[in-house]
Enzyme design. Structure first.
Site, PDB file in Angstrom:
ATOM      1  N   GLU A  44      21.809  49.120  56.387  1.00  0.00           N
ATOM      2  CA  GLU A  44      22.601  48.888  57.590  1.00  0.00           C
ATOM      3  C   GLU A  44      23.967  48.296  57.214  1.00  0.00           C
ATOM      4  O   GLU A  44      24.141  47.803  56.090  1.00  0.00           O
ATOM      5  CB  GLU A  44      21.852  47.908  58.498  1.00  0.00           C
ATOM      6  CG  GLU A  44      20.511  48.434  59.019  1.00  0.00           C
ATOM      7  CD  GLU A  44      20.650  49.459  60.128  1.00  0.00           C
ATOM      8  OE1 GLU A  44      21.631  50.231  60.144  1.00  0.00           O
ATOM      9  OE2 GLU A  44      19.763  49.497  61.007  1.00  0.00           O
ATOM     10  N   HIS A  55      24.866  54.031  58.450  1.00  0.00           N
ATOM     11  CA  HIS A  55      23.850  53.676  57.449  1.00  0.00           C
ATOM     12  C   HIS A  55      23.359  54.893  56.684  1.00  0.00           C
ATOM     13  O   HIS A  55      23.361  56.014  57.181  1.00  0.00           O
ATOM     14  CB  HIS A  55      22.699  52.854  58.053  1.00  0.00           C
ATOM     15  CG  HIS A  55      21.718  53.604  58.893  1.00  0.00           C
ATOM     16  ND1 HIS A  55      21.206  53.093  60.063  1.00  0.00           N
ATOM     17  CD2 HIS A  55      21.122  54.811  58.733  1.00  0.00           C
ATOM     18  CE1 HIS A  55      20.338  53.947  60.568  1.00  0.00           C
ATOM     19  NE2 HIS A  55      20.278  54.997  59.789  1.00  0.00           N
TER      20      HIS A  55
HETATM   21  C1  GLP Z   1      16.977  56.859  60.136  1.00  0.00           C
HETATM   22  C2  GLP Z   1      16.754  57.075  58.634  1.00  0.00           C
HETATM   23  C3  GLP Z   1      17.983  57.614  57.940  1.00  0.00           C
HETATM   24  C4  GLP Z   1      18.563  58.753  58.753  1.00  0.00           C
HETATM   25  C5  GLP Z   1      19.013  58.241  60.097  1.00  0.00           C
HETATM   26  C6  GLP Z   1      19.624  59.312  60.982  1.00  0.00           C
HETATM   27  O1  GLP Z   1      17.359  55.596  60.493  1.00  0.00           O
HETATM   28  N1  GLP Z   1      16.329  55.887  57.965  1.00  0.00           N
HETATM   29  O2  GLP Z   1      17.637  58.035  56.627  1.00  0.00           O
HETATM   30  O3  GLP Z   1      19.645  59.333  58.073  1.00  0.00           O
HETATM   31  O4  GLP Z   1      17.887  57.711  60.773  1.00  0.00           O
HETATM   32  O5  GLP Z   1      18.615  60.035  61.598  1.00  0.00           O
HETATM   33  P1  GLP Z   1      18.818  61.365  62.439  1.00  0.00           P
HETATM   34  O6  GLP Z   1      18.943  62.446  61.430  1.00  0.00           O
HETATM   35  O7  GLP Z   1      17.569  61.464  63.244  1.00  0.00           O
HETATM   36  O8  GLP Z   1      20.024  61.183  63.254  1.00  0.00           O
END
Ligand code: GLP
Length: 268
Positions: free
Chosen positions: A144, A139
């Site tokens: 999603e 995503h």
């Molecule tokens: C969340 C955000 C996204 C982000 C993703 C990954 O769900 N909505 O924008 O890219 O998590 O997060 P992380 O960088 O903590 O793995």
């Protein structure tokens, strides 16, 4: 797509900060697209450091965040507004009135709020540089798998995988939202440049699907294959499932040579 593989996550952040700094110093009224999650935190630290060192000012910058949870207030510590204030806005000279998130308060019509967010981005003359992370399921924002590749800002229901992945950030007794407002995939593709950061082994499969898989709503990030200026910054672990790593290194070296000869040129 321009795929750039770095030795570690720190180098990813340093390079991403250079992109942001270049935009902000060169453009009169820059418009930044911002992301939350753990990955961009080190980028924001770099930007705060640059600001404190007097290298960067956010005075004329407008920002639009990708997404915001539904059902929690802005002052809730779990809100993305709180995250942005804590990690960036409170530490630099950005005018807080020029920082936007796709919020939808109780009683407000999410469809109208989504359209209003799109309109606000248009009025600001569009996003110059959109920062992105990637979910382990591919995503971007909270788009999603199965999200329309033509989607615009709207409500999305989070998948169980995303809820599980993000549950580490919530205490046991804390409310974890299952709905969010998010820029759509078409909204993201409208940005002049997109800069996706991915670090760590848990992102390796999603990165492979994004870069080398088919264009598919099942991996929303694969839509970036359709973007004219998509830059993918990876550490070794996130790149570990890519088969053509040598080619990416080689192509990147050629780009560096062209930049050295003709100067860096980003068409913001
Ligand atoms: C969340 C955000 C996204 C982000 C993703 C990954 O769900 N909505 O924008 O890219 O998590 O997060 P992380 O960088 O903590 O793995």
């Amino acid at each position: 797509m321009q795929v750039i593989i770095f030795d570690d996550a720190q180098q990813v952040a340093v390079n991403a900060a250079e992109w942001v700094a270049e935009l902000i110093t060169k453009k009169k009224n820059p418009v930044l697209g911002l992301a939350t999650g753990s990955t961009p935190i080190s980028l924001y630290q770099q930007l705060v450091n640059k600001y404190k060192a007097g290298e960067l000012s956010f005075k004329n910058t407008t920002s639009f965040n990708l997404d915001e949870y539904l059902g929690i207030d802005a002052d809730n510590e779990q809100s993305y507004r709180h995250f942005m204030n804590q990690n960036l806005f409170n530490h630099v000279d950005i005018n807080i009135d020029n920082t936007f998130l796709p919020t939808c308060n109780q009683g407000e019509n999410p469809r109208e709020q989504g359209l209003a967010y799109e309109e606000k981005i248009k009025q600001a003359n569009g996003v110059d540089l959109q920062i992105l992370g990637i979910g382990a399921n591919g995503h971007i924002g909270f788009n999603e798998p199965t999200s329309s590749l033509a989607s615009r800002t709207r409500i999305k229901t989070l998948t169980q995988q995303t809820l599980n992945d993000n549950s580490r950030l919530f205490n046991k007794d804390e409310f974890q939202p299952t709905l969010a407002m998010t820029m759509g995939i078409a909204t993201i593709l409208d940005a002049r440049y997109v800069l996706l950061m991915a670090t760590g082994e848990s992102k390796a499969q999603a990165v492979k699907d994004m870069v080398a898989g088919p264009l598919s709503a099942m991996c929303p990030a694969s839509a970036l294959q359709m973007h004219e200026n998509a830059i993918i910054l990876l550490d070794k672990a996130a790149a570990s499932k890519l088969e053509d790593q040598e080619y990416y290194h080689w192509a990147n070296n050629q780009n560096i040579k062209v930049n050295e000869e003709f100067g860096l040129y980003h068409n913001y």
